[in-house]
Design an enzyme around this catalytic site. Structure first.
Site, PDB file in Angstrom:
ATOM      1  N   SER A  68       0.827  -1.207   0.000  1.00 42.40           N
ATOM      2  CA  SER A  68       0.000   0.000   0.000  1.00 42.40           C
ATOM      3  C   SER A  68       0.860   1.255   0.000  1.00 42.40           C
ATOM      4  O   SER A  68       2.000   1.249   0.467  1.00 42.40           O
ATOM      5  CB  SER A  68      -0.911   0.028   1.225  1.00 42.40           C
TER       6      SER A  68
HETATM    7  N1  SAM Z   1      -0.588  -4.648   4.216  1.00 35.98           N
HETATM    8  C1  SAM Z   1       0.089  -4.994   2.999  1.00 35.98           C
HETATM    9  C2  SAM Z   1       1.511  -4.491   2.925  1.00 35.98           C
HETATM   10  O1  SAM Z   1       1.929  -3.782   3.830  1.00 35.98           O
HETATM   11  O2  SAM Z   1       2.190  -4.848   1.963  1.00 35.98           O
HETATM   12  C3  SAM Z   1      -0.684  -4.513   1.801  1.00 35.98           C
HETATM   13  C4  SAM Z   1      -1.438  -5.583   1.235  1.00 35.98           C
HETATM   14  S1  SAM Z   1      -2.237  -5.494  -0.297  1.00 35.98           S
HETATM   15  C5  SAM Z   1      -2.862  -3.891  -0.484  1.00 35.98           C
HETATM   16  C6  SAM Z   1      -3.665  -6.477   0.177  1.00 35.98           C
HETATM   17  C7  SAM Z   1      -3.355  -7.935   0.423  1.00 35.98           C
HETATM   18  O3  SAM Z   1      -4.548  -8.567   0.867  1.00 35.98           O
HETATM   19  C8  SAM Z   1      -2.881  -8.686  -0.805  1.00 35.98           C
HETATM   20  O4  SAM Z   1      -1.645  -9.267  -0.560  1.00 35.98           O
HETATM   21  C9  SAM Z   1      -3.972  -9.744  -1.017  1.00 35.98           C
HETATM   22  O5  SAM Z   1      -3.493 -10.961  -1.529  1.00 35.98           O
HETATM   23  C10 SAM Z   1      -4.501  -9.906   0.398  1.00 35.98           C
HETATM   24  N2  SAM Z   1      -5.853 -10.470   0.499  1.00 35.98           N
HETATM   25  C11 SAM Z   1      -6.939 -10.239  -0.280  1.00 35.98           C
HETATM   26  N3  SAM Z   1      -7.992 -10.964   0.180  1.00 35.98           N
HETATM   27  C12 SAM Z   1      -7.543 -11.654   1.279  1.00 35.98           C
HETATM   28  C13 SAM Z   1      -8.155 -12.557   2.193  1.00 35.98           C
HETATM   29  N4  SAM Z   1      -9.433 -12.927   2.100  1.00 35.98           N
HETATM   30  N5  SAM Z   1      -7.404 -13.068   3.188  1.00 35.98           N
HETATM   31  C14 SAM Z   1      -6.090 -12.718   3.325  1.00 35.98           C
HETATM   32  N6  SAM Z   1      -5.460 -11.873   2.489  1.00 35.98           N
HETATM   33  C15 SAM Z   1      -6.183 -11.340   1.482  1.00 35.98           C
END
Ligand code: SAM
Length: 224
Positions: A68
Site C-alpha cells: 500500500s
Molecule cells: N498490508 C500490505 C503491505 O503492507 O504490503 C498490503 C497488502 S495489499 C494492499 C492487500 C493484500 O490482501 C494482498 O496481498 C492480497 O493478496 C490480500 N488479500 C486479499 N484478500 C484476502 C483474504 N481474504 N485473506 C487474506 N489476504 C487477502
C-alpha cells in the site's frame, strides 16, 4: 565507505523526507511516525523497485497485489489507535510492511495472507529483519478465532461488505478498520465495539485498495 552503507544513508534520507511528507498530509501519531521512520520499506519490494520505495505510492509485489501507499498505511494505522502490547490482527499481509510497522509500535501481531507466494516472501522478510509476527496462509475474511479476541483488526484490501466474523472477534472497546465499497473505490470505516452487542460506526475518507477475496469478500480478484 562501502556501497551498501552509502545506499543505506540515501534511504534513511529519503525515509525522513517521506515522514515529513506524511506530517504535511495530516498524520499526527508520533509513535506511528517514529515506527515508519525505522522500517526499511525498500526491503519489502523487489530490488528493481527499491529506488521508488520512499515515493508516496503503492508498488507491485507480484500476484497482481501491491504494497500500500505509505499515506494509506499511515492513515489506516493511525485510525487503529494501537497501544503498546495490544493484540492486533491484520488481514492481507502482502509484503509484510504494515505488519512490521505495527510490530515497531509494540503490537502483538497476527496477520493472514491468501497468496502462498506472498505469505512465504513476507515471512522471510519479517524473519530477516527480526520482526515477530504470527502469520497464516488462508482466507482472512473468517478472521483467526484461535487467537481472538483482538484489540484491533485492520483489513488492507477492499471489502464489498463488513465480514461479520471480524466484528465478532473484537474485544469490547476493540476497533476494526476496513475499506468497504465497490471494486474501484472504498470508504474507510472504523467500527468500535462498545459492548457485547453494541457498535459505533464511523465513515471516513475514500481510498482505492486491491479486492478482499474470500468467503465474506469478493468471489474473484477480477470483475466477472
Ligand atoms: N498490508 C500490505 C503491505 O503492507 O504490503 C498490503 C497488502 S495489499 C494492499 C492487500 C493484500 O490482501 C494482498 O496481498 C492480497 O493478496 C490480500 N488479500 C486479499 N484478500 C484476502 C483474504 N481474504 N485473506 C487474506 N489476504 C487477502
Amino acid at each position: 565507505m562501502t556501497d551498501s552503507s552509502e545506499a543505506n544513508r540515501k534511504y534513511i534520507y529519503r525515509r525522513n523526507k517521506l515522514i515529513e511528507h506524511l506530517r504535511s498530509r495530516g498524520i499526527k501519531d508520533e509513535v506511528l511516525l517514529e515506527a515508519m521512520s525505522k522500517v526499511p520499506r525498500h526491503l519489502f519490494v523487489d530490488t528493481a523497485l527499491e529506488h521508488r520505495a520512499y515515493e508516496d505510492s503503492a508498488l507491485p509485489i507480484g500476484k497482481g497485489q501491491t504494497i500500500s501507499q505509505p499515506y494509506t498505511v499511515a492513515a489506516q494505522t493511525e485510525l487503529l489507535e494501537v497501544k503498546e502490547g495490544e493484540k492486533v490482527l491484520e488481514i492481507g499481509t502482502g509484503s509484510g510492511y504494515q505488519a512490521a510497522i505495527l510490530c515497531e509500535m509494540g503490537a502483538e501481531l497476527y496477520s493472514i495472507e491468501r497468496h502462498d507466494e506472498l505469505y512465504l516472501r513476507a515471512r522471510e522478510t519479517l524473519r530477516k529483519l527480526g520482526y515477530r509476527v504470527q502469520l497464516k496462509l488462508g482466507d482472512g475474511t473468517k478472521g483467526w478465532s484461535a487467537y481472538a479476541p483482538y484489540d484491533a483488526i485492520v483489513v488492507t484490501a477492499g471489502a464489498p461488505v463488513v465480514p461479520r466474523e471480524l466484528i465478532s472477534q473484537l474485544k469490547i472497546s476493540g476497533r476494526l478498520v476496513i475499506p468497504v465499497g465497490g471494486r474501484d473505490r472504498q470508504k474507510m470505516i472504523r467500527i468500535t465495539r462498545i459492548s457485547e452487542d453494541a457498535y459505533e460506526e464511523e465513515h471516513l475518507s475514500n481510498f482505492k485498495f486491491v479486492p478482499l477475496v474470500g468467503e465474506s469478500g469478493w468471489k474473484t480478484e477480477e470483475p466477472e
